[in-house]
Enzyme design. Sequence first.
Site, PDB file in Angstrom:
ATOM      1  CG  HIS A 230     -16.408  45.015   9.650  1.00  0.00           C
ATOM      2  ND1 HIS A 230     -17.619  45.758  10.260  1.00  0.00           N
ATOM      3  CD2 HIS A 230     -17.063  43.843   9.184  1.00  0.00           C
ATOM      4  CE1 HIS A 230     -18.621  45.099  10.019  1.00  0.00           C
ATOM      5  NE2 HIS A 230     -18.411  43.920   9.422  1.00  0.00           N
TER       6      HIS A 230
ATOM      7  CD  GLU B 245     -15.473  48.888  10.872  1.00  0.00           C
ATOM      8  OE1 GLU B 245     -15.211  48.896   9.633  1.00  0.00           O
ATOM      9  OE2 GLU B 245     -16.633  48.276  11.198  1.00  0.00           O
TER      10      GLU B 245
ATOM     11  CB  CYS C 212     -20.096  45.035   6.497  1.00  0.00           C
ATOM     12  SG  CYS C 212     -20.076  43.287   6.381  1.00  0.00           S
TER      13      CYS C 212
END
Length: 535
Positions: free
Chosen positions: A510, A512, A384
């Site tokens: 993102h 993650e 990001c």
Amino acid sequence: MPKTKYIFVTGGVTSSLGKGIIAASLAKLLQSSGFSVTIQKLDPYINVDPGTLNPYEHGECFVTDDGAETDLDLGHYERFLNMPTSQANNVTTGRIYQTVINKERRGDYLGKTVQIIPHITNEIKRRIKILGETGDFDIVITEIGGTVGDIESLPYVESVRQLQWELGEHNAIVIHLTLVPYLAAAKELKTKPTQHSVKELMQSGVSPDILVCRTEHHINEGIRRKLALFCNVEKEAIIESIDASTIYDVPNLMRKEGLDKVVLKKLNLKAKEEPTLIAWNKFLEHYKNPKGTINIGLVGKYVELQDAYKSILEAINHAGAQNEIKVNVHSIHSEELNKENVTEKFKGLSGIIVAPGFGDRGIEGKIEAVKFARENNIPFLGICLGMQMAVIEFARNILNLENANSTEMNLSTSHPVIDLMEDQKMVTDKGGTMRLGAWECKLKKNTKAYKAYGTTLINERHRHRYEYNNEYSEQLTNAGLIATGVNPKTDLVEIIELPNHPWFVGVQYHPEYKSTVLNPHPLFVDFIKASIENK
Ligand code: GLN
């Protein structure tokens, strides 16, 4: 009889006992016993969602597929259960009041005085039952944030009391998580704080069915008997939760203590199968027996608080286990990083991640980190804001666009290589207004991203207002920074890569948020692999 069964998890004595991990571990055991389970978090603060909270206040903000900005516990739920959560899985006091007040303004209460009981509690109960009413779940676990006895928890505890009564025996149970502290001077575990917190709960009309006791030392028979007698709980429902070396041990520890068995018994359910946790334990085996070690740098401005990057750290753990390597993460404060010390700070690091973030604090340090990774062929993953910094670094140092920047940091930059998204230009409210949730992204073949994902169409979660400025795309591409992933509908650039670098990938989304124990994220797995090769 209602189909869905409800489990409420409350906390006593102190905060930070790990209710989220206990809820997720229990859910894991129930899931592997053949039940469909989901977990919901109720947060007693007035923010409508944690999206407006500074990470120093409340750790990372987790984002769901449907674009909810949520508490980081939802990340644990997804990582443990390998299943997505949604808007309905996180509810705050702010959201409850917002709904009730909007109804009042519409005149829905027909002239009645609007009160905490019944209007707020009814709205809480409605939110709790929403997940059960989808028909998708045999069991809904609802974690009540905060500590029993707090003023703001009261309407939640009252709602639990009412629901237990409404749903009837064996349909809703309460697990109370407490602390059994060890007094070193007396060489003794103490039960009194637990007794007091159970008493507090009982004063509100709720008696726990099960006590989960966080402790640093094993609790013996005597302590179990004492807790059972004074807290009005069966002895087999006293569950020890000893400190674990990793959160991923907790499902096995809870199983050994028989938490899932007591829960099923109290809910009048029979396990459909033995919870074997085969795939889970295979992950644990790799995680605990790595064949080597690598060092990764995580550059961010919230590094003092590990919870601020929770999902990134867990995604690294999953990817490390997949590669059978132990990953030591070195947190590097972006504000303390500069041209002079970057070589020293990055000594011995096999890979560099530049973290997400907002605002200009520490961004020059992040840009230094990108430059170092680019020039020294060190595997780089920019997430990001980290991706945006990679574009700025390249524009400044390769295209020689002096002072290239994001308009987030410098509104009057002459080279806005990162700019506010078109549909953000009219937005004035901060809460819930970013580009949020899952969006499609089309990958170019023969790229690092394609190689990692093994497919051309992916879906990843976003949380940002600014974007790669397509007006610079020709210049950037000609100089070697390639857009390798693009939103097929809007043309927003989601991934950039340097093909002439061993592994240099920046993503606007993102990754993650989607990494789980059983499904480590391909990009993290590939990044760690490249870092091992670089070691
Ligand atoms: N501040 C940047 C934006 O809003 C990046 C956001 C992030 O890193 N999550 O676009």
